[in-house]
Design an enzyme around this catalytic site. Structure first.
Site, PDB file in Angstrom:
ATOM      1  N   GLY A 200      -9.283 -56.157  -8.418  1.00  9.97           N
ATOM      2  CA  GLY A 200     -10.593 -55.900  -7.847  1.00  9.97           C
ATOM      3  C   GLY A 200     -11.375 -54.864  -8.641  1.00  9.97           C
ATOM      4  O   GLY A 200     -11.994 -53.954  -8.065  1.00  9.97           O
TER       5      GLY A 200
ATOM      6  N   ARG B 118     -15.170 -62.140 -10.860  1.00  4.54           N
ATOM      7  CA  ARG B 118     -16.434 -62.284 -11.585  1.00  4.54           C
ATOM      8  C   ARG B 118     -16.231 -62.008 -13.069  1.00  4.54           C
ATOM      9  O   ARG B 118     -16.180 -60.861 -13.514  1.00  4.54           O
ATOM     10  CB  ARG B 118     -17.480 -61.341 -10.979  1.00  4.54           C
ATOM     11  CG  ARG B 118     -17.848 -61.731  -9.551  1.00  4.54           C
ATOM     12  CD  ARG B 118     -18.712 -60.687  -8.868  1.00  4.54           C
ATOM     13  NE  ARG B 118     -17.947 -59.525  -8.437  1.00  4.54           N
ATOM     14  CZ  ARG B 118     -18.412 -58.587  -7.618  1.00  4.54           C
ATOM     15  NH1 ARG B 118     -19.646 -58.675  -7.138  1.00  4.54           N
ATOM     16  NH2 ARG B 118     -17.665 -57.555  -7.262  1.00  4.54           N
TER      17      ARG B 118
ATOM     18  N   ASP C 187      -8.818 -65.496  -8.066  1.00  5.70           N
ATOM     19  CA  ASP C 187      -8.970 -65.052  -6.685  1.00  5.70           C
ATOM     20  C   ASP C 187      -7.628 -64.502  -6.217  1.00  5.70           C
ATOM     21  O   ASP C 187      -6.609 -65.197  -6.295  1.00  5.70           O
ATOM     22  CB  ASP C 187      -9.417 -66.226  -5.802  1.00  5.70           C
ATOM     23  CG  ASP C 187      -9.857 -65.795  -4.409  1.00  5.70           C
ATOM     24  OD1 ASP C 187      -9.251 -64.855  -3.859  1.00  5.70           O
ATOM     25  OD2 ASP C 187     -10.804 -66.398  -3.876  1.00  5.70           O
TER      26      ASP C 187
ATOM     27  N   TYR D 291      -9.732 -56.087  10.301  1.00  2.00           N
ATOM     28  CA  TYR D 291      -9.745 -55.232   9.107  1.00  2.00           C
ATOM     29  C   TYR D 291      -8.775 -54.068   9.291  1.00  2.00           C
ATOM     30  O   TYR D 291      -7.931 -53.808   8.428  1.00  2.00           O
ATOM     31  CB  TYR D 291     -11.154 -54.705   8.826  1.00  2.00           C
ATOM     32  CG  TYR D 291     -11.168 -53.724   7.670  1.00  2.00           C
ATOM     33  CD1 TYR D 291     -10.898 -54.146   6.376  1.00  2.00           C
ATOM     34  CD2 TYR D 291     -11.412 -52.357   7.882  1.00  2.00           C
ATOM     35  CE1 TYR D 291     -10.870 -53.253   5.313  1.00  2.00           C
ATOM     36  CE2 TYR D 291     -11.393 -51.459   6.830  1.00  2.00           C
ATOM     37  CZ  TYR D 291     -11.121 -51.905   5.554  1.00  2.00           C
ATOM     38  OH  TYR D 291     -11.095 -51.013   4.503  1.00  2.00           O
TER      39      TYR D 291
ATOM     40  N   GLY E 201     -11.598 -42.681   3.852  1.00  3.32           N
ATOM     41  CA  GLY E 201     -12.564 -42.824   4.930  1.00  3.32           C
ATOM     42  C   GLY E 201     -13.855 -43.396   4.387  1.00  3.32           C
ATOM     43  O   GLY E 201     -13.843 -44.243   3.485  1.00  3.32           O
TER      44      GLY E 201
END
Length: 252
Positions: free
Chosen positions: A9, A35, A57, A150, A181
């Site tokens: 990522g 990408r 992916d 999540y 956070g």
């Protein structure tokens, strides 16, 4: 001899900031993402650092295993794996959620992280050295409305990281879970489906963490002496802390 770090990522946010930080320190980088154009642009920016890019992916477990098996000889010995790829989608309560969004988060934040770890760990164990850094979240520790799946995925990441430590006992391989956070990256833009104005409102009137802050923490963990394992780091911006327990009261 320069060390090798694999960052998933890496096309935005924490991953992009980590790539810049470690390249500046002379590390060899393997950066992945979905990408290609962004990966190539980042690799060009990081020159003269040695950079290997791969587009796939993270939800595709076969693509992960094929990628690790096909790494060039100069990049095969991975010293640090950063499981950074992940996302949050939506803030609807559970009874109104889009099930597809839940499944995407599970496939990305849990299955992708697990598959990448499984592909890389045997080499680390064989070499009796290595570090796995997982990007968790305070959402795995502290519930909030709309966090549902999540937060559940990040709770999994926390416990999986601790269980990896138990499994890897005596191997010399270290594991750390970083739990940020509020941090201003593309995270909220993705969560609000590209609505930049809505995403910006999340950080209105406060100073959030940045990608560079998290990159600094990962660099610290990665360069700690080999006998030091940082199990977990929970980090928040100063402007964020803990609220009271909500109580719903019936109107008389």
């Amino acid at each position: 001899m320069s060390q090798t770090i694999l960052i998933t990522g890496a096309t935005s946010g924490f991953g992009e900031a980590m790539a810049r930080r470690f390249a500046a320190e002379g590390w060899k980088l393997i950066i992945t993402g979905r990408r290609t154009q962004r990966l190539n642009a980042l690799a060009a920016e990081l020159s003269p650092a040695q950079v290997h890019t791969a587009t796939f992916d993270i939800r595709d477990s076969k693509a992960i295993s094929d990628f690790v098996a096909a790494l060039p000889e100069d990049f095969k010995n991975i010293d640090v794996l950063v499981n950074n790829a992940g996302l949050a989608l939506g803030l609807e309560p559970a009874q109104r959620c889009d099930l597809d969004l839940w499944e995407t988060m599970i496939d990305t934040n849990i299955k992708g992280l697990v598959a990448m770890s499984r592909a890389v760990l045997p080499g680390m164990v064989e070499r009796s050295k290595g570090l796995v850094v997982n990007l968790g979240s305070i959402a795995g520790n502290w519930p909030y409305p709309g966090g549902n799946v999540y937060g559940g995925t990040k709770a999994f990441v926390k416990q999986f990281s601790l269980n990896l430590r138990a499994d890897l006992h005596g191997t010399g391989v270290r594991v750390t879970n970083i739990e940020p956070g509020m941090a201003e990256t593309e995270f909220s833009v993705v969560r609000f489906e590209g609505d930049k104005d809505k995403a910006a409102q999340v950080y209105s009137g406060m100073k959030p963490l940045t990608g560079e802050d998290i990159a600094d923490i990962v660099h610290y963990v990665a360069t700690a002496p080999a006998h030091v394992n940082v199990n977990r780091i929970e980090v928040m911006p100063t402007a964020q802390s803990f609220g009271g327990f909500p109580v719903h009261r019936e109107q008389s």
